[in-house]
Structure formats: C-alpha cells, structure tokens
Design an enzyme around this catalytic site. Sequence first.
Site, PDB file in Angstrom:
ATOM      1  CD  GLN A 250      -2.846  -1.104  -0.050  1.00 43.29           C
ATOM      2  OE1 GLN A 250      -3.496  -0.104  -0.315  1.00 43.29           O
ATOM      3  NE2 GLN A 250      -2.852  -2.189  -0.809  1.00 43.29           N
ATOM      4  CG  HIS A 253      -1.900   3.316  -3.240  1.00 45.63           C
ATOM      5  ND1 HIS A 253      -2.788   3.525  -4.261  1.00 45.63           N
ATOM      6  CD2 HIS A 253      -2.255   2.136  -2.676  1.00 45.63           C
ATOM      7  CE1 HIS A 253      -3.646   2.521  -4.329  1.00 45.63           C
ATOM      8  NE2 HIS A 253      -3.345   1.657  -3.379  1.00 45.63           N
ATOM      9  CD  GLU A 318      -7.876   4.060   2.133  1.00 48.16           C
ATOM     10  OE1 GLU A 318      -8.468   4.021   1.047  1.00 48.16           O
ATOM     11  OE2 GLU A 318      -6.686   4.445   2.257  1.00 48.16           O
ATOM     12  CG  HIS A 319      -6.753  -0.015   3.087  1.00 44.51           C
ATOM     13  ND1 HIS A 319      -6.010   0.943   2.434  1.00 44.51           N
ATOM     14  CD2 HIS A 319      -7.808  -0.291   2.293  1.00 44.51           C
ATOM     15  CE1 HIS A 319      -6.590   1.228   1.278  1.00 44.51           C
ATOM     16  NE2 HIS A 319      -7.684   0.501   1.166  1.00 44.51           N
ATOM     17  CG  ASP A 352      -6.736  -1.693  -2.812  1.00 44.94           C
ATOM     18  OD1 ASP A 352      -7.607  -1.124  -2.132  1.00 44.94           O
ATOM     19  OD2 ASP A 352      -5.514  -1.522  -2.634  1.00 44.94           O
ATOM     20  CG  HIS A 412     -43.916  26.929  12.844  1.00 43.66           C
ATOM     21  ND1 HIS A 412     -43.267  28.071  12.449  1.00 43.66           N
ATOM     22  CD2 HIS A 412     -43.118  25.887  12.458  1.00 43.66           C
ATOM     23  CE1 HIS A 412     -42.124  27.747  11.856  1.00 43.66           C
ATOM     24  NE2 HIS A 412     -42.007  26.432  11.849  1.00 43.66           N
TER      25      HIS A 412
END
Length: 440
Positions: A250, A253, A318-319, A352, A412
């Site tokens: 990862q 990336h 995230e992961h 992924d 109202h």
Amino acid sequence: MIRYLKRGKDVQVRADDDAKVRATVEGIIQAVEARGDAAVRDFSRQFDNWDPTDFRLSTDEIEKARKSLSAREIDDITFAQKQVRNFAQIQRDSMKDVEVETFPGVILGHKNIPVNAVGCYIPGGKYPLLASAHMSVLTAKVAGVKRVVATAPPYQGAPHPAIVTAMSMAGADEILVLGGVQAVVAMAVGTQSIAPVDMLVGPGNMYVAEAKRQLYGRVGIDLFAGPTETLVIADETADGEMCAVDLLGQAEHGPTSPAVLLTTSEQLARDTMAEIERQLAILPTAAIASVSWAEYGEVIVCDTQEEMLQKADELAFEHVQVITRDPDYFLQHMTNYGGLFLGARTNVSFGDKVIGTNHTLPTNRNARYTGGLWVGKFLKTCTYQKVLTDEASALMGEYCSRLCHMENFAGHGEQANLRVRRYGTRADVPWYQPVPALEA
C-alpha cells in the site's frame, strides 16, 4: 504501554504541506469558475501535457480502446466487475422503501431515491487504477443513477485503454480523459462543454481530496478519500515477510501514504523493519514506497491486544489488515476503520481489485464518523407524510398548536389551528392566542 520504534513526519510539517495544497486548489477552482473550458485546458496542458481536441471520448474511441485489450484482460475486468456488482446489488436489495400507518389516519414513509448525476474520478496518472471504475461507476449504476460521468487523466500521453474499457463496461454515460483538480472542478461547477453533476465520488491524491472538500456543499461527495493508509495489526503468530509485503503493497500508492505496523511482538516489529529494507532493494516501485515508508511509516509496539485495539481505533485508518491468533476479536470490538481485512489469507489488495467490497474508503481519521463508498451513498432517503382522516388532522393539530405556543412560533401554530378549525369538531382553539395580523 504503547511505544514507537519508528515515527513518521512531524504533525506540524504535515499541516504546513496541507496548507500549500489548499491554496493551490483554491486557485484552480476560482480559475475554472471564471474561465470554464479555457482554464480546464490550460491546467491540463500544465499538469498533464494533455491538449486533445475534445476531452470527451467518442463511441468509436471507446470501442478502439476495448479492441486493444486481450481476451484475458477483458475476462479479468469482467470477473472483477461481477464481484463488485454482486455485492453492490446485495447491499441495494437490503435497503427498503417503507410506508406505515404510525397512528390512526397518519401515514409515514421513506423512499430511497438515486442521485440524478454523478461524477466519478478514476486516478490514473502514476498507476492506471481501472479498479476505481468498478467501484464508482458500477456501484452508481446499481443504485440507479441516470447520468454517470467518468474521468481519468491520460496515462503516458494517451487514454489508458483498460481504464476506458472498465468505465464503459461499468456503464458510464460519458467518459472524459481529464485529470487532477481541473477534472473534479469541471464536473462539479460545469463548463461550456461539461454539464455539472450533483455528486463527486472516487479516490485521488491530496489535491483531488482537497478539491472535493472545498466543493462539498456545492455538490455532494462520497467521503474524504485522500492518500492511501494501511494499518497492519499483528501478533507473534505473524511473520515479518508478510507484514512487510502488506505494508509496502500500500505504501507504493504514493509518497504520502502512511503504512503502520501495530504489534504486541517487538521481535516481529524488528523483523518487519529489516524485511522492509530487504524488499525495498528489489521492489520495482521502491522509488515511491521508500519515500512513503521513510516519511510516513510507523512501527508501534503494545503490551496487550487491548492496547492494540485502543490504538487502532485512535488511528481510524482506511485499511486495517489483521494477522493475529484471533482476528475476529477486532471485528467484534473495533469501531473506527474504513475496511477490515481479517486473517493472513486475505489482504488489502484483494479488496482494492477484485473481491467485491468497495475500495473507496475514508482516510485522515474520517472513519470515526463514516464508512466507505457503497451503493447507499448514491441514494437519498427521503421521507413523506400523509394524513388521511379529519380526526387525525385535528388531533395532530391540537398537539402541534400547543407545542408551537411553547416555542413562540405564531405562524407555525396557525398552520395547526387552521386544520383544527377545518377538520375538528370545535371552532375555537383556546390555548393559542393569535396575533392581530392572522386574525385580520
């Protein structure tokens, strides 16, 4: 006790970097708002050296891209999209419209209504991330979105045929070859040649994520999905080779992608750090992964599983890859994560690319309050009400009038009083003192 064997960049340094990104994005948004297509073209030339006659691909160009792929490549895309479509459809089927009589004569309900137009950003500058087409375009179509615009930057000076094919197979209605902030802004605000959308989805680098943040409100967004984050939670049952592979897998990336090992075994921590150095010497993407590991990689050692859980929820990554004796412990107790990958047999790369869950997940601790992209993100759950009987209208009116009086909401209250007078058995409403303007 929780202790760090390795830390990444200082928090303040990261904040300074973020400020520079914000300023750059603001300038691009203002330029596209002011000059439309001309500004988009200028930025495309500047950032991507890309200046086609038309950023939108024709049917013939899409078909040409598809024909350039091998039968095996088409089969692989088809397999991945089948998995994603299947799980998205299961999720869609779990969301039901409801209508119920909650009180005699009172009908309440909700409908799940698809967003009308969605813009999907597919990253593709460094790596052609065709998987993002499955995750965004296909999921939007399963939700019932009528118009899906998909865009990706050029790859090495041309549309990437696999990305274009994946977009088309997923059901995109319009395909653009346009990247970066300029693409996101063009879809959000519209230009002379690109009609605006109602919602932006898809992952991207820090600039794309910041553009979505700044445009939120003008359009909807899926979530803040910036640079990839991965957390490997491991105990003494894991080994350094697998932990290193899952971290570097990862980290490649981008140079700002955090990769963190969280473990109860200091021996595993040191084995993993040594293994990372060994693998970086042979990894083809080491030029990127090594920067990410050096500046954003961390190694954290805890004494207990409970401390690992505490730290993992604090990080809200995230992961989260769990390689422990009892990975289900984290499934049962962890609350802040984008996606969980449980056991040594699974990994983030499966999620992924192919396994079927969506890979667009929250970053930057946003997992504290949102999950990832899924079919429900493209649906608006909208309520409606019907009052069917005079008796119900009058009774609701009496309660409503008294509640409005407690809040000093005269207008109202008169809405309620009118229903009492029209549909009730009594002509006066003594608990409410109407204002002179309403009496007249």
